[in-house]
Design a protein around this motif. Sequence first.
Motif, short mmCIF file in Angstrom:
data_model
loop_
_atom_site.label_atom_id
_atom_site.label_comp_id
_atom_site.label_asym_id
_atom_site.label_seq_id
_atom_site.Cartn_x
_atom_site.Cartn_y
_atom_site.Cartn_z
N VAL A 73 23.38 0.13 -17.23
CA VAL A 73 24.48 -0.96 -17.32
C VAL A 73 24.86 -0.67 -18.99
N VAL A 74 26.09 -0.43 -19.25
CA VAL A 74 26.57 -0.34 -20.61
C VAL A 74 27.21 -1.55 -20.99
N ALA A 75 26.84 -2.36 -21.72
CA ALA A 75 27.41 -3.68 -22.31
C ALA A 75 28.46 -3.64 -23.61
N ILE A 76 29.62 -3.90 -23.53
CA ILE A 76 30.27 -3.74 -24.61
C ILE A 76 30.21 -4.99 -25.50
N LEU A 77 29.55 -4.83 -26.66
CA LEU A 77 29.43 -6.04 -27.69
C LEU A 77 30.49 -6.30 -28.47
N ASN A 78 30.60 -7.49 -28.87
CA ASN A 78 29.90 -8.63 -28.81
C ASN A 78 30.52 -9.81 -27.58
N LEU A 95 17.16 -1.21 -13.33
CA LEU A 95 18.30 -1.01 -14.26
C LEU A 95 17.95 -0.84 -15.53
N LYS A 96 18.63 -0.09 -16.11
CA LYS A 96 18.54 0.15 -17.80
C LYS A 96 19.75 -0.66 -18.52
N LEU A 97 19.50 -1.15 -19.55
CA LEU A 97 20.68 -1.66 -20.26
C LEU A 97 21.02 -1.23 -21.60
N ASP A 98 22.11 -0.62 -21.72
CA ASP A 98 22.24 0.20 -23.09
C ASP A 98 23.72 -0.87 -23.52
N CYS A 99 24.04 -0.77 -25.14
CA CYS A 99 24.76 -1.69 -25.47
C CYS A 99 25.76 -0.61 -26.36
N VAL A 100 27.28 -0.81 -26.51
CA VAL A 100 27.98 -0.22 -27.41
C VAL A 100 28.77 -1.31 -28.18
N SER A 101 29.00 -1.28 -29.59
CA SER A 101 29.44 -2.22 -30.17
C SER A 101 30.89 -1.55 -30.59
N ILE A 116 37.33 0.85 -33.03
CA ILE A 116 36.20 1.33 -34.03
C ILE A 116 34.86 1.31 -33.34
N PHE A 117 34.22 2.44 -33.36
CA PHE A 117 32.80 2.09 -32.94
C PHE A 117 31.65 1.89 -33.75
N ARG A 118 31.03 0.87 -33.70
CA ARG A 118 30.31 0.44 -34.70
C ARG A 118 29.10 1.29 -35.00
N GLN A 119 28.58 2.11 -34.00
CA GLN A 119 27.47 2.75 -33.83
C GLN A 119 27.55 4.09 -33.85
N VAL A 120 26.59 4.91 -34.12
CA VAL A 120 26.84 6.38 -34.49
C VAL A 120 26.45 7.01 -33.01
N SER A 121 25.50 6.83 -32.39
CA SER A 121 25.11 7.49 -31.07
C SER A 121 25.55 6.36 -29.76
N LEU A 122 25.96 7.31 -28.93
CA LEU A 122 26.33 6.57 -27.64
C LEU A 122 25.15 6.60 -26.77
N SER A 145 38.81 4.06 -23.65
CA SER A 145 38.05 4.83 -24.32
C SER A 145 36.77 5.15 -24.14
N ILE A 146 36.02 3.93 -23.83
CA ILE A 146 34.48 4.01 -23.73
C ILE A 146 34.27 4.86 -22.30
N ARG A 147 34.92 4.52 -21.24
CA ARG A 147 34.81 5.23 -19.91
C ARG A 147 35.33 6.69 -20.39
N GLU A 148 36.10 7.05 -21.04
CA GLU A 148 36.23 8.66 -21.46
C GLU A 148 35.10 9.03 -21.92
#
Length: 217
Positions: A73-78, A95-101, A116-122, A145-148
Amino acid sequence: MQPPWESGRFRNRPSLTEARRDIFPSLTKMIADIRAMQADLDRILFDEATIHRRLDELAARISHDYRGRELTVVAILNGSIILVADLLRRIPLPLKLDCVSVASYHGGVTPSDELIFRQVSLPDVAGRHVLILDDVLDSGATLASIREKLETAGPLNVRTCVLLVKKKARARVVDPDYVGFEIADEFVVGYGLDYLERYRNLPCIGVLRKDLIARMA
Ligand code: IMP
Ligand code: MG
């Protein structure tokens, strides 16, 4: 034998009535604060019970579709933070959980094209079954954008789940696989959704009063 409430462990604790007296003012204040936030709403669209009932249905579908596979699961924060907490606890799969901000509104109520991606690594999604979770699909720029970006990392497949979809024409075609509710093209807050970082902790979802948007902008 001495009853437990007479022992040293319990003797120094406040009595139940004292404890209630302590808790009561903060509880009253909390209810007043929530009422004040709710007064900023033009109307409530979905109360907590309705949201939870819909999450039961979504979780059942997701659990069925991913049976026997390990989900990432990739959750889009916040905005999706409350959704993630409530939805994932209803999915009894490994399941594994990751987040993108990311940020797209830059403090306003209309989306900007620039994400604006607030973190460096995806998150590393190579060879994974990925489910992106977001609070609301508005212009579609965020999810597209995140899907791509994630698709360039070689996942097995990528699906998307959003709690809300706004009925409107979109420049980017995005067709989420799992949708909580369809709503009109209005600015909503609560259950993770914010206006200027406020209202995320409202348990319901409602339309923010237009006069407040104008005043706070
Ligand atoms: P999009 O990129 O235009 O689809 O916008 C998606 C993001 O904008 C969401 O993840 C939210 O954080 C934010 N957003 C869009 N509509 C609303 C709204 O009505 N209330 C609060 N945030 C919103
Ligand atoms: Mg937001």
